[in-house]
Design an enzyme around this catalytic site. Sequence first.
Site, PDB file in Angstrom:
ATOM      1  N   CYS A  57     -10.431 -12.955   4.039  1.00 29.69           N
ATOM      2  CA  CYS A  57     -10.753 -14.163   3.268  1.00 29.69           C
ATOM      3  C   CYS A  57     -11.694 -13.809   2.124  1.00 29.69           C
ATOM      4  CB  CYS A  57     -11.398 -15.203   4.177  1.00 29.69           C
ATOM      5  SG  CYS A  57     -11.997 -16.677   3.307  1.00 29.69           S
ATOM      6  N   CYS A  86     -15.256 -15.844   3.239  1.00 24.55           N
ATOM      7  CA  CYS A  86     -16.054 -15.488   4.414  1.00 24.55           C
ATOM      8  C   CYS A  86     -15.630 -14.174   5.059  1.00 24.55           C
ATOM      9  CB  CYS A  86     -16.007 -16.616   5.448  1.00 24.55           C
ATOM     10  SG  CYS A  86     -14.397 -16.810   6.260  1.00 24.55           S
ATOM     11  N   CYS A 107      -7.280 -18.615   5.144  1.00 27.11           N
ATOM     12  CA  CYS A 107      -8.280 -18.150   6.107  1.00 27.11           C
ATOM     13  C   CYS A 107      -8.110 -18.864   7.442  1.00 27.11           C
ATOM     14  CB  CYS A 107      -9.688 -18.373   5.559  1.00 27.11           C
ATOM     15  SG  CYS A 107     -10.998 -17.827   6.676  1.00 27.11           S
ATOM     16  N   CYS A 155     -12.145 -20.715   7.704  1.00 33.64           N
ATOM     17  CA  CYS A 155     -12.620 -21.722   6.747  1.00 33.64           C
ATOM     18  C   CYS A 155     -11.504 -22.335   5.915  1.00 33.64           C
ATOM     19  CB  CYS A 155     -13.692 -21.132   5.831  1.00 33.64           C
ATOM     20  SG  CYS A 155     -13.053 -19.914   4.642  1.00 33.64           S
ATOM     21  N   CYS A 182       2.145   0.774   0.166  1.00 34.22           N
ATOM     22  CA  CYS A 182       2.663   2.069  -0.290  1.00 34.22           C
ATOM     23  C   CYS A 182       2.742   2.173  -1.807  1.00 34.22           C
ATOM     24  CB  CYS A 182       4.015   2.360   0.339  1.00 34.22           C
ATOM     25  SG  CYS A 182       5.263   1.082   0.138  1.00 34.22           S
ATOM     26  N   HIS A 202      10.292   2.539  -0.332  1.00 36.20           N
ATOM     27  CA  HIS A 202       9.053   3.295  -0.169  1.00 36.20           C
ATOM     28  C   HIS A 202       8.840   4.082  -1.456  1.00 36.20           C
ATOM     29  CE1 HIS A 202       5.658   4.904   1.851  1.00 36.20           C
ATOM     30  NE2 HIS A 202       6.125   6.125   1.981  1.00 36.20           N
ATOM     31  N   ASP A 248       2.601  12.247   0.600  1.00 35.11           N
ATOM     32  CA  ASP A 248       2.610  10.814   0.889  1.00 35.11           C
ATOM     33  C   ASP A 248       1.179  10.377   1.169  1.00 35.11           C
ATOM     34  OD1 ASP A 248       2.768   8.241   2.126  1.00 35.11           O
ATOM     35  OD2 ASP A 248       4.870   8.615   2.583  1.00 35.11           O
TER      36      ASP A 248
END
Length: 418
Positions: free
Chosen positions: A80, A83, A112, A115, A138, A165, A182
């Site tokens: 979040c 928070c 969130c 909240c 990735c 990928h 990678d």
Amino acid sequence: QQMAARIQSNSEASFGYERQDWQAAARVVIPIKPLEERAHKAQSECQNKSELLPYKDELAKQLLHWFKHEFFKWVNQPPCSFCESQTTAVGGTHPTHEEAQFKAGVVEVYKCNLCETITRFPRYNDAKKLLETRRGRCGEFAQAFTLCARAMGFDARMVHDWTDHVWTEIWSEGLNRWIHYDSCEAARDAPLMYEQGWGKKLTYCIAFSADEVVDVTRRYTKKWNELKTRRTSCDETWLANLIMLLNRKRFDKLSLIRREELTRRQQEEQTELLSNVTEKTVTLKDEEKQGRITGSVEWKAARGELGTQPAGLCSTNPPASDSSSSSSSSSSSSSSSSSSLSSSSSSPSTSSSADDQANAKARAQILFKMYVSQITDGCGNTSCSNNYCKSNQDFAGVANTTAAAQLALRLLCKHQDS
């Protein structure tokens, strides 16, 4: 047309890594001297001469480990923005003007759990911006790492895998070949990991740099004859001609010395790639045998990247996409603290055991649910031959959900024992 557009987009994006302001920004955050010290230390402490890497290769390896373990962070769901509690995905939206400036193709939206604040996760396609955000998946990893490699003086290029990928290749002067890196997995020189470890059904793997475009698919398979039956997006001659045209335009802008060097490399590389036309016995490295490490188990299961297909489980789940645009996927907001490099990198190893246990438990839970689903609902394939799938016309079925759970548990135990 879609194939041409994707290749052209990736081709144009590769020139960004040559921008001097981008490379300068990367050198500000890369702890170059400590990495050089680590490389020298690794060489001096190497006991097995067969494992001793040339200095620049060892330096690239240290860059990879620093990037993965100390600089960039994987994101499943962003915390979040208010928070920092956990969030849940609620959809996507268009980028703002500011987000679009950094080539955010899409913006993921999260709520969130505590909240209820809405958090935006722009998937940036701007490598310099990613040096600030320092997190993503990735696409973000590969873009930022490739820029860091170029900033360190390595010849580096991005490899785009059409099954969703992306990774990096770095030219090794000492070994006289392109090496697979990678940055998501901290994997080096393990090109068969995707096909053999993750279980991906590869189609096209194309490398892009400011110098050249190369179809490197053969480097990443030992089943070329099987793989080429899946290459149906375009005619092979058309693809070869398009790549040749892109390279001709690039070569026209290079010096004679650079053209001669690249020509020599290309000839040797093509010899290497063509040698993979026929299937042959290959001794797999440990990294090439395991499923994907990064990402939640649910995410990897949806993408079909958990590894070797579990016994008794159908393989019809469609892969979930991680691409944020046609060129690559990218990152989000957060962490702008300055980079530091400690002499010890113990933090990843101290938590690895707990992480491994948590991942194993989560993987077992996902597989159990998948077993139950195919037993009770089937996989949807009317010609399924799996003896434990409801879609198989010969499957006797189960009496109730308890019996389904018991059968699923037996299949799971059988898979874990195998």
